[in-house]
Design a protein around this motif. Structure first.
Motif, PDB file in Angstrom:
ATOM      1  N   PHE A 135      12.706  33.289 -27.072  1.00  0.00           N
ATOM      2  CA  PHE A 135      12.383  32.168 -27.811  1.00  0.00           C
ATOM      3  C   PHE A 135      11.328  31.910 -29.106  1.00  0.00           C
ATOM      4  N   ALA A 136      10.086  32.078 -27.859  1.00  0.00           N
ATOM      5  CA  ALA A 136       8.717  33.011 -28.832  1.00  0.00           C
ATOM      6  C   ALA A 136       9.028  33.422 -30.632  1.00  0.00           C
ATOM      7  N   ALA A 137      10.302  34.515 -30.364  1.00  0.00           N
ATOM      8  CA  ALA A 137      10.587  35.333 -31.838  1.00  0.00           C
ATOM      9  C   ALA A 137      11.256  34.494 -33.086  1.00  0.00           C
ATOM     10  N   PHE A 138      12.223  33.565 -32.326  1.00  0.00           N
ATOM     11  CA  PHE A 138      12.718  33.143 -32.498  1.00  0.00           C
ATOM     12  C   PHE A 138      11.933  31.323 -33.264  1.00  0.00           C
ATOM     13  N   ASP A 139      10.953  30.435 -32.781  1.00  0.00           N
ATOM     14  CA  ASP A 139       9.593  29.943 -33.392  1.00  0.00           C
ATOM     15  C   ASP A 139       9.313  30.233 -34.351  1.00  0.00           C
ATOM     16  N   ILE A 140       8.157  31.334 -33.652  1.00  0.00           N
ATOM     17  CA  ILE A 140       8.066  32.234 -34.378  1.00  0.00           C
ATOM     18  C   ILE A 140       7.978  33.496 -35.565  1.00  0.00           C
ATOM     19  N   PHE A 141       8.523  33.919 -36.064  1.00  0.00           N
ATOM     20  CA  PHE A 141       9.645  34.465 -37.292  1.00  0.00           C
ATOM     21  C   PHE A 141      10.381  34.202 -37.746  1.00  0.00           C
ATOM     22  N   ILE A 142      11.488  32.735 -36.794  1.00  0.00           N
ATOM     23  CA  ILE A 142      12.653  32.801 -37.990  1.00  0.00           C
ATOM     24  C   ILE A 142      13.213  31.787 -38.302  1.00  0.00           C
ATOM     25  N   LEU A 143      12.291  30.052 -37.343  1.00  0.00           N
ATOM     26  CA  LEU A 143      11.986  28.907 -37.506  1.00  0.00           C
ATOM     27  C   LEU A 143      10.990  29.092 -38.602  1.00  0.00           C
ATOM     28  N   ASN A 144      10.220  30.071 -38.487  1.00  0.00           N
ATOM     29  CA  ASN A 144       8.491  29.934 -39.654  1.00  0.00           C
ATOM     30  C   ASN A 144       8.286  28.639 -38.891  1.00  0.00           C
ATOM     31  N   ASN A 188      26.243  15.586 -29.059  1.00  0.00           N
ATOM     32  CA  ASN A 188      25.052  14.308 -29.612  1.00  0.00           C
ATOM     33  C   ASN A 188      24.281  15.409 -29.941  1.00  0.00           C
ATOM     34  N   GLY A 189      23.565  16.265 -30.448  1.00  0.00           N
ATOM     35  CA  GLY A 189      23.100  17.081 -30.354  1.00  0.00           C
ATOM     36  C   GLY A 189      22.367  16.304 -31.581  1.00  0.00           C
ATOM     37  N   THR A 190      20.788  16.519 -32.247  1.00  0.00           N
ATOM     38  CA  THR A 190      20.066  15.796 -32.606  1.00  0.00           C
ATOM     39  C   THR A 190      20.494  16.468 -34.294  1.00  0.00           C
ATOM     40  N   VAL A 191      20.574  17.823 -34.334  1.00  0.00           N
ATOM     41  CA  VAL A 191      21.314  18.367 -35.239  1.00  0.00           C
ATOM     42  C   VAL A 191      22.635  18.781 -35.632  1.00  0.00           C
ATOM     43  N   GLY A 192      23.076  18.615 -36.562  1.00  0.00           N
ATOM     44  CA  GLY A 192      24.893  18.751 -36.465  1.00  0.00           C
ATOM     45  C   GLY A 192      24.706  20.052 -37.751  1.00  0.00           C
ATOM     46  N   ASN A 193      25.780  19.580 -37.360  1.00  0.00           N
ATOM     47  CA  ASN A 193      26.537  21.116 -37.878  1.00  0.00           C
ATOM     48  C   ASN A 193      26.298  21.167 -39.657  1.00  0.00           C
ATOM     49  N   VAL A 194      25.374  21.566 -40.329  1.00  0.00           N
ATOM     50  CA  VAL A 194      25.193  21.156 -41.693  1.00  0.00           C
ATOM     51  C   VAL A 194      24.233  22.686 -41.644  1.00  0.00           C
ATOM     52  N   GLN A 199      15.850  24.033 -41.465  1.00  0.00           N
ATOM     53  CA  GLN A 199      15.216  22.726 -42.399  1.00  0.00           C
ATOM     54  C   GLN A 199      15.281  21.294 -41.611  1.00  0.00           C
ATOM     55  N   VAL A 200      16.318  21.363 -41.727  1.00  0.00           N
ATOM     56  CA  VAL A 200      16.777  19.619 -41.105  1.00  0.00           C
ATOM     57  C   VAL A 200      16.130  19.678 -39.225  1.00  0.00           C
ATOM     58  N   PHE A 201      16.073  20.529 -38.449  1.00  0.00           N
ATOM     59  CA  PHE A 201      15.351  20.519 -37.356  1.00  0.00           C
ATOM     60  C   PHE A 201      14.071  20.676 -37.639  1.00  0.00           C
ATOM     61  N   LEU A 202      13.712  21.575 -38.772  1.00  0.00           N
ATOM     62  CA  LEU A 202      11.590  21.614 -38.432  1.00  0.00           C
ATOM     63  C   LEU A 202      11.572  19.937 -39.000  1.00  0.00           C
ATOM     64  N   ASP A 203      12.687  18.852 -39.572  1.00  0.00           N
ATOM     65  CA  ASP A 203      11.934  17.964 -40.128  1.00  0.00           C
ATOM     66  C   ASP A 203      12.497  17.295 -38.994  1.00  0.00           C
ATOM     67  N   TYR A 204      12.709  17.492 -38.382  1.00  0.00           N
ATOM     68  CA  TYR A 204      12.803  16.964 -36.673  1.00  0.00           C
ATOM     69  C   TYR A 204      11.450  16.459 -35.768  1.00  0.00           C
ATOM     70  N   LEU A 205      11.277  17.950 -35.876  1.00  0.00           N
ATOM     71  CA  LEU A 205      10.213  18.646 -35.170  1.00  0.00           C
ATOM     72  C   LEU A 205       8.613  17.927 -35.917  1.00  0.00           C
ATOM     73  N   SER A 206       8.441  17.948 -36.938  1.00  0.00           N
ATOM     74  CA  SER A 206       7.209  17.766 -37.816  1.00  0.00           C
ATOM     75  C   SER A 206       7.012  16.556 -37.494  1.00  0.00           C
ATOM     76  N   ARG A 207       8.105  14.906 -37.204  1.00  0.00           N
ATOM     77  CA  ARG A 207       8.070  13.840 -36.168  1.00  0.00           C
ATOM     78  C   ARG A 207       6.386  13.351 -35.392  1.00  0.00           C
ATOM     79  N   TYR A 208       6.781  14.700 -34.667  1.00  0.00           N
ATOM     80  CA  TYR A 208       5.940  14.426 -33.367  1.00  0.00           C
ATOM     81  C   TYR A 208       4.721  15.032 -33.339  1.00  0.00           C
ATOM     82  N   ASN A 209       3.839  15.557 -34.872  1.00  0.00           N
ATOM     83  CA  ASN A 209       2.734  16.187 -34.946  1.00  0.00           C
ATOM     84  C   ASN A 209       1.758  15.194 -34.192  1.00  0.00           C
ATOM     85  N   ALA A 210       1.660  14.027 -34.271  1.00  0.00           N
ATOM     86  CA  ALA A 210       0.791  13.219 -34.030  1.00  0.00           C
ATOM     87  C   ALA A 210       1.472  13.024 -32.282  1.00  0.00           C
TER      88      ALA A 210
END
Length: 406
Positions: A135-144, A188-194, A199-210
């Protein structure tokens, strides 16, 4: 008495049909209006259509799993008020239709996470695996994900880099797609099959930065204080599902992972309608979670039960095992649950059913020839239900003997 035997059913698209479930002792159905977009109101007509279909096969709609809590509510965005109002209307409509238990979670972005959906065990049975370094490999190197390294130890980063270096591009894409889309798509997942799902996933994650743990806790309390009075009026038990897995992922806060978390949640709103979905599989991932103690401590608030088992493989890694074969003390858990059920009966409480479902299951035998959502094969779950039912019967008999000896 016995815990109500229930089964998670995903509606008309589910390969397992309602007509089959009654054959092996299912009493209640756990389902949702999967065709309605998250955040929208559940109309009475739609609820009744599903309820009547279930009842036509001699079962009841026992639990809603789940009435999704929108991301906008979790982050307390400007859309929160409208979405909470929709949630209240849906609760009222469910109560009007006679549905009395609603399971929900407050996990940010990801509902649950696994890195291998087809883990083959020594027996040849298949289950799901969560490997923390993968999962860390996904987080750091694939999802960036920006600043992802800060959330992992040097040892985990080194192992993740080694895993990533051995992965083909196809394997990298499959891992990302499974984590972001496949495991979430049927709930009813947050990110659909797009196409741009990363990038959509990263955008959702960024909303939790604060948003840290305290902020997310406060947002949960805002939600509970709004909806619990409606649940009380509608006669509905709300029950939060533990985090899966019960520790931080992707830098996101977790607020329903430990006994301390639940102590805090229930101290903030003391209504018994503010309850717990006890999930033995999720909670047993942490060695510091004593499942029997958690059942006993929060027994009066347990409105729904998920029973499954896991085996740990190193720090924070695990795979799903047979229901009676793993780290969870299933005997102790069931005994404590049945003792609580007896207490409720003796005290005159109406909510005696305490519905349980065999959560997830090993893929075995003819399951390999059937289509099913990850973790939800027919025969593997049926085997789990039979094992738990047998254990339950033995415990009930022992409890009755002790009661008669008094």
């Amino acid at each position: 008495m016995a815990l109500e035997k229930t089964w998670r059913w995903f509606g008309k698209t589910d390969s397992i049909k309602l007509s089959q479930l009654k054959q092996f002792g299912v009493e209640g159905i756990v389902t949702a209006l999967h065709h309605i977009k998250g955040g929208a109101v559940w109309p009475v007509e739609e609820i009744m259509a599903v309820k009547e279909e279930i009842e036509s096969y001699g079962m009841r709609w026992s639990v809603v799993e789940s009435l999704p809590v929108s991301e906008e509510i979790k982050i307390n965005s400007p859309q929160r008020e409208e979405l909470i109002n929709n949630y209240k209307i849906s609760l009222k409509n469910l109560g009007e239709c006679g549905i009395d238990t609603v399971c929900y979670n407050f996990m940010p972005v990801l509902d649950w996470a696994r890195t291998n959906l087809h883990y083959v065990q020594e027996s040849g049975a298949e289950s799901m695996f969560y490997d923390h370094e993968t999962f860390a490999a996904f987080d750091i190197f694939i999802l960036n994900r920006p600043n992802a390294r800060a959330d992992h130890s040097a040892e985990v980063i080194a192992k993740a880099e080694e895993i990533y270096s051995k992965m083909s591009e196809e394997e990298q894409n499959t891992l990302a797609y499974n984590i972001i889309v496949v495991t979430q798509g049927f709930i009813n997942g947050t990110v659909g099959n797009v196409q741009n799902y990363k990038q959509v996933f990263l955008d959702y994650l960024s909303r939790y930065n604060a948003i840290d743990k305290n902020a997310l806790r406060n947002n949960l309390v805002l939600f509970l204080n709004e909806v619990i009075p409606v649940a009380e009026e509608a006669g509905i038990n709300l029950c939060i599902h533990p985090d899966d897995p019960p520790f931080s992922l992707l830098g996101l806060p977790r607020i329903a992972s430990t006994q301390e978390d639940f102590d805090w949640i229930f101290s903030q709103n003391k209504s018994l309608k503010n309850g717990l979905t006890f999930c033995s599989g999720s909670l047993s991932v942490r060695e510091d979670n004593n499942l029997v103690e958690i059942v006993k401590r929060f027994a009066e608030r347990i409105h729904f039960v998920h029973l499954r088992n896991i085996k740990r493989v190193g720090a924070r890694s695990f795979y799903e095992s047979a229901h009676l074969d793993g780290v969870a003390d299933m005997y102790g858990v069931l005994k404590a649950l049945l003792e609580e059920q007896n207490k409720r009966k003796a005290s005159g409480r109406k909510d005696l059913r305490m519905p349980f479902r065999p959560d997830h299951g090993l893929k075995i035998l003819d399951d390999f020839n059937r289509q099913s959502n990850p973790g939800y094969p027919l025969i593997g779950r049926m085997k789990g239900m039979a094992e738990i039912s047998g254990l339950e019967l033995g415990i009930e008999s022992a409890l009755n003997i002790k009661e008669n000896e008094k």
